[in-house]
Design an enzyme around this catalytic site. Structure first.
Site, mmCIF file in Angstrom:
data_model
loop_
_atom_site.group_PDB
_atom_site.id
_atom_site.type_symbol
_atom_site.label_atom_id
_atom_site.label_comp_id
_atom_site.label_asym_id
_atom_site.label_seq_id
_atom_site.Cartn_x
_atom_site.Cartn_y
_atom_site.Cartn_z
ATOM 1 N N ALA A 174 -10.525 -0.003 6.712
ATOM 2 C CA ALA A 174 -10.639 -0.817 5.211
ATOM 3 C C ALA A 174 -9.433 0.236 4.761
ATOM 4 C CB ALA A 174 -11.118 -1.333 4.742
ATOM 5 N N HIS A 175 -8.557 0.229 3.873
ATOM 6 C CA HIS A 175 -8.004 1.011 3.269
ATOM 7 C C HIS A 175 -9.202 1.653 2.060
ATOM 8 C CE1 HIS A 175 -7.162 -3.305 -0.001
ATOM 9 N NE2 HIS A 175 -8.607 -3.036 0.785
ATOM 10 N N ASN A 176 -8.686 3.233 1.789
ATOM 11 C CA ASN A 176 -9.445 3.561 1.120
ATOM 12 C C ASN A 176 -10.719 3.866 1.038
ATOM 13 O OD1 ASN A 176 -7.405 2.453 -0.977
ATOM 14 N ND2 ASN A 176 -7.636 4.235 -1.597
ATOM 15 N N HIS A 198 0.932 -1.070 -0.169
ATOM 16 C CA HIS A 198 -0.579 0.259 -0.229
ATOM 17 C C HIS A 198 0.800 1.549 -0.008
ATOM 18 C CE1 HIS A 198 -3.484 -2.874 0.780
ATOM 19 N NE2 HIS A 198 -3.839 -1.741 0.928
#
Lengths: 332, 332, 332
Positions: B241-243, B200
């Site tokens: 979580a991511h994004n 990431h």
């Protein structure tokens, strides 16, 4: 009165310095020394009454944040701060009266006046705040943090990287790695200016022989105490919210979540991932099946299951009936 | 372009050194400087297109990892690395181009070039990485870790043992003990050689007045940002979580889990243990009952509940009907 | 035999010093050196048999804690401690025989005999216990804790504030911030004196290429090992209980909870918030939908969903049927 082991009082502060844009009814030069809940407040305390209906309960609070509508029901001797959102107003001004007792700033890991009994073992990297105490034969794991004023009893084991603030911890307690004890609880108040965290001035009490799992969180009370009673056993990754009481010998498996002010009775057994709504009472010896989402009080000795949780027989009946009903339709 | 506050670029690297056993179509001596998502990539960046169907979207990426089938749709100026599993290929080679900016290795807890404004309080045992900044009146709890390049605003409080990397944290933010902000997200790619973590290169942004609970995790974005917007309030033991984007003033109770790239609108209220699938949109002001498992978009202002979640009226109807149906059968 | 890298044996201890108020049948002066499970015990070990029915399984344990009823079935050469609650008795006396190997007490963050290979990077504030080893090119994040005897392989990355005890960690492993590996598992035994934690003497094994998320907990085994096999990928905030085996390349999304001794097969895929009861087997390549609560074994290759979990087709049928049934009633 809030516990001076854990909080530093900043006052005296005059009411005028706590009013912001709200109207003061009474003597705005009156000084305030502390903060308290309605039922524990005294003449020198600031308290708030947030309900949109009903009368102010009996309270000795010298200064009271209330809605205008409730003002007539307040004790005549009290100075009133009239706020649209009393809880939010309290949240915005309370830090002018009291704050968390600070850690040492002299660079020492262990505060000069912390007291460690002979025979206790303090791991490398451990931080111990001013006025904290650690009892004999206790072991504090590496990089754990023991907050100002915290007391840790004897034969208690704290895991690596755990943190404990605003708390009394008894004898023979086990707190595993990364557990978080005594941080501020989750309380959100809103007004026209947005959301604000309600500051917490209570404590976390972990009684003798209790065990707390890794990465489990036990928040301190809003004003009163969050209590994990004697011999209660709590697994990893559980959340015990502000003002909860976990009864003696209660057992809570992983991912248990107990919402604010709920009372879990002595000897209650909870499977994994049980959630309980706030302000509920789970009777002594009740059993809650894994995955239950409990929205009601549960009588002593009963077994409940399901989402939403209900007596386990009813839940099993519904679950089985549904399967059979579909099976029939498909095959019939 | 990835943010140089948080990542160290290792290039230039020729395409030939990124191909491993894959075929290169175009000039294999072309050099690459960075990594990027398709839509943010430039001439000197490596990007990938993983879909098994459809054309490569418009992108200025100079070097592109694609399946052979998609190659004809790629921009003619781009050098192509033809991989069976483009995402896995990217995951295996990206660390040759960019890595997390490292902590100091000179033994100091606080990097020589970290900048701490006057009036900030840094607790015992705190580690602050190179180029990080902490604003005035902020308090960093004991044994917390502030990563390289991280900025912490003013009047922000970080709890004991929390860690914050690859992140911008605003003013008046509260991050409780043991919270984990900005670590790499959960992304798994697979090819014949097995599973590999997708690295990431994004950031975590915690805006002014937001609060993050104890042991809550906020992963950084894959390339872009994970955002917790102004005044959002997140309880203990939640996973962002991511994004993901958490809207302004949204409230998420304990054990909330928001999967990758989901957008939670402003003012959304979530009870305890709500889960939301990835790439969903929860409209502004929606309410999600405790325990909901949300697999669909939820329109603004609606209230949903259940597993799987549906509009609350429908859920209540089904729950009540089922209980009544069984009751009848048993008693009738 | 328990692993001396992680445990310190305190004996020899005579049986008389382990009996407390229980009756000893046989030579009470016989000495005990260690603790073990029934099937791994030898002549010098203390073991226990807790079942209230059935015969003592074949065991070479020299000293055995059993209920009086089971005593006749025990090997004649063994010394017996007759306890009402053998597991609780074991829990109360085991610490007289073996304890966790301690951290250094000389104030050093890194023990004098810890071995760090050239090229490994040890972050500021990291604590490494006696006899621990860190392989080349591994990176240990700031304020992480590596316990006594722990081995960390090469090219492995440990996040800030994580703790790892009683564990073997392979090559190319990623363990994110705040993860907790190898702490004692959740085991509660009860007798007339109340509840007591069952001490754990096993290990946690994290094999090559596995990844463990932030604030995820992997407890060590009771006597044996908890294993996360090669290339398994575990997200944030998961709980892996004692003696669990997570198969190769298995993927577990956030809030996954695997109860004690359950076997998760190679390549199993689990959505978010899946729970599995203890002593279950999930077959190779099975898929468990987000939110499943799995109370039964799942055959290889099947997909299950629901609370309680069942084959996904059945679950979808029930869910859809219920919605239609209510819809008809309302509109019909």
């Amino acid at each position: 009165m809030i516990d001076p082991r854990f909080y530093t009082l900043l006052g005296p502060v005059p009411v005028s310095a706590l009013a912001d844009w709200a109207t003061v009814r009474g003597d705005a030069s009156r000084v305030v020394l502390g903060v308290a809940a309605l039922d524990g407040a005294g003449e020198s305390d600031l308290a708030y009454f947030d309900a949109s209906k009903g009368d102010v309960p009996s309270t000795a609070a010298g200064v009271l944040i209330v809605r205008e509508k409730a003002a007539p029901s307040a004790r005549s001797g009290a100075v009133l701060i009239l706020a649209r959102e009393p809880r939010a107003h309290f949240a915005r001004v309370a830090a002018r009266l009291a704050v968390d007792r600070p850690f040492q700033t002299d660079g020492a890991l262990i505060a000069a006046d912390a007291r460690v009994e002979a025979g206790a073992i303090i791991g490398p990297g451990v931080v111990i705040g001013p006025g904290a105490e650690v009892g004999a034969e206790s072991v504090i794991g590496p990089n754990a943090v023991i907050g100002p004023g915290v007391t840790i009893g004897r034969r208690t084991r704290i895991g690596p990287g755990a943190s404990i603030v605003c708390a009394y911890v008894g004898d023979g307690v086990t707190i595993l790695a990364g557990a978080r004890i005594g941080q501020t609880g989750f309380g959100v108040a809103g007004d026209a200016a947005g959301l604000v965290d309600v500051p917490h001035f209570g404590r976390a009490i972990i009684q003798d022989g209790a065990s707390i799992g890794a990465c489990t969180t036990v928040d301190r009370g809003l004003f009163g105490d969050t209590i994990v009673a004697e011999g209660a056993k709590i697994d990893n990754l559980c959340q015990i919210a502000h003002n909860v009481v976990i009864g003696r010998g209660a057992v809570i498996a992983a991912f248990g979540g107990i919402s604010g002010s709920t009372q879990v009775g002595d000897g209650v057994m909870m499977g994994g991932r049980v959630g309980i709504a706030d302000h509920r009472a789970i009777g002594r010896g009740a059993q809650l099946a894994a995955g239950s989402a409990v929205m009601h009080d549960v009588p002593a000795g009963e077994t409940w299951a399901g989402y939403p949780a209900k007596p386990v027989r009813q839940w099993l009946r519904e679950t089985a009936w549904l399967s059979r009903a579909i099976g029939k339709r498909d095959n019939g």
